[in-house]
Design an enzyme around this catalytic site. Structure first.
Site, PDB file in Angstrom:
ATOM      1  N   ASP A  45       2.450 -10.999   4.349  1.00 18.48           N
ATOM      2  CA  ASP A  45       3.475 -11.821   5.140  1.00 18.48           C
ATOM      3  C   ASP A  45       4.130 -12.947   3.900  1.00 18.48           C
ATOM      4  O   ASP A  45       3.522 -13.003   3.137  1.00 18.48           O
ATOM      5  CB  ASP A  45       2.879 -12.652   6.385  1.00 18.48           C
ATOM      6  CG  ASP A  45       2.641 -11.800   7.544  1.00 18.48           C
ATOM      7  OD1 ASP A  45       3.139 -10.639   7.556  1.00 18.48           O
ATOM      8  OD2 ASP A  45       1.977 -12.179   8.482  1.00 18.48           O
ATOM      9  N   LYS A  67       8.271 -12.109   8.135  1.00 21.32           N
ATOM     10  CA  LYS A  67       7.574 -12.811   9.236  1.00 21.32           C
ATOM     11  C   LYS A  67       7.159 -14.303   9.037  1.00 21.32           C
ATOM     12  O   LYS A  67       6.016 -14.531   8.792  1.00 21.32           O
ATOM     13  CB  LYS A  67       6.168 -12.045   9.594  1.00 21.32           C
ATOM     14  CG  LYS A  67       6.371 -10.426  10.021  1.00 21.32           C
ATOM     15  CD  LYS A  67       7.245 -10.521  11.201  1.00 21.32           C
ATOM     16  CE  LYS A  67       6.665 -10.661  12.364  1.00 21.32           C
ATOM     17  NZ  LYS A  67       7.448 -10.423  13.676  1.00 21.32           N
ATOM     18  N   MET A 180       4.864 -24.134  13.718  1.00 19.89           N
ATOM     19  CA  MET A 180       6.380 -23.862  13.816  1.00 19.89           C
ATOM     20  C   MET A 180       7.355 -24.548  14.650  1.00 19.89           C
ATOM     21  O   MET A 180       7.857 -24.277  15.665  1.00 19.89           O
ATOM     22  CB  MET A 180       6.051 -22.169  14.341  1.00 19.89           C
ATOM     23  CG  MET A 180       5.220 -21.368  13.456  1.00 19.89           C
ATOM     24  SD  MET A 180       5.145 -19.512  14.270  1.00 19.89           S
ATOM     25  CE  MET A 180       3.869 -20.278  15.720  1.00 19.89           C
TER      26      MET A 180
END
Length: 263
Positions: A45, A67, A180
């Site tokens: 990733d 990702k 996030m």
């Protein structure tokens, strides 16, 4: 439709989900390194430190599958298909994921997909950024007298909205770590302000454990401005809670508010 190239089909297919840790290459586990050393293919990733690819054999294929927030080079469905394709055609696939595969890493979906093809799979946990990145900044997620528990919450759900869990978390005394969530920082602070927690300590940590690390320290009322001034960018996590007051940079902020309160 899964394509099998029989000329390469020498080894038994198997998949290992490996947590790469928060970013510093040295924070992967020994077991994770051993898995990489036996890989025929590494699917990695965006948040993985590429130094870790050096542990894989020279013959191993290293395939970037994106990702991260704002960089969805491959859909989850495409990653699942690649994982199966490579396992059937080349043998041991190491699925290298930032942090821990099961902390907002969709690791179980990949494990379940491997099982649907009867491909053996194992999990090697990684050090989650949700605990380690604050810890590296001397911010414990729990501390006697300040926090008896901690929440790890996603800042943005699949629908693009702030997680409902944040509204619940803001009502508690727990430390809340938001992953996030940088682009939702203003919304998150507004949730806390509505709970009367404008003076609650907050840290925003960019690229924790890496050379690009930046740390913004403030309180709910000021942290948006501090983050803008410091030009903090993703990937970054947010820590909300009294434990942030233990960070060395918080002392001047505490003294400022003590002076205001005494006037």
């Amino acid at each position: 439709m899964i394509e099998v190239k029989t000329k390469h089909n020498i080894k038994e297919p198997r998949i290992t989900l490996v947590g790469a840790g928060p970013g510093d290459a040295e924070l992967i586990t020994v077991k994770g390194i051993k898995a990489l050393q036996t890989a025929d293919v590494v699917l990695y990733d965006a948040l993985v430190n590429e130094e870790l690819l050096d542990f894989a054999p020279a013959h191993a294929q290293k395939v970037y599958v994106g990702k991260r927030s704002g960089d969805h080079s491959y859909s989850q469905e495409a990653v699942n298909k690649l994982m199966i394709d490579y396992a059937l055609n080349y043998g041991h696939v190491v699925r290298l994921k930032g942090g821990d595969p099961f902390v907002f890493g969709r690791g179980y979906e990949e494990l379940d997909h491997a099982a649907s093809y009867s491909i053996p799979a194992q999990v090697i946990p990684g050090i989650s950024s949700s605990i380690s990145v604050p810890g590296l900044q001397q911010i414990p997620v729990t501390h006697r007298g300040l926090s008896e528990s901690f929440w790890v919450v996603t800042g943005t759900t699949a629908s693009g909205t702030v997680s409902n869990d944040l509204y619940e978390a803001a009502r508690t005394k727990a430390t809340v770590v938001v992953l996030m969530g940088l682009n939702k920082l203003k919304e998150i602070t507004n949730i806390y302000k509505k709970e009367g927690k404008g003076k609650l300590p907050v840290a925003v940590i960019q690229s924790g454990s890496t050379a690009e690390e930046k740390v913004a320290i403030g309180v709910v009322d000021t942290i948006v401005e501090v983050v803008e001034e410091m030009k903090i960018k993703a990937p970054a996590l947010i820590v909300l809670g009294d434990v942030v007051s233990l960070h060395p940079k918080f002392q001047p902020i505490r003294e400022f508010y003590d002076i205001i309160a005494s006037e």
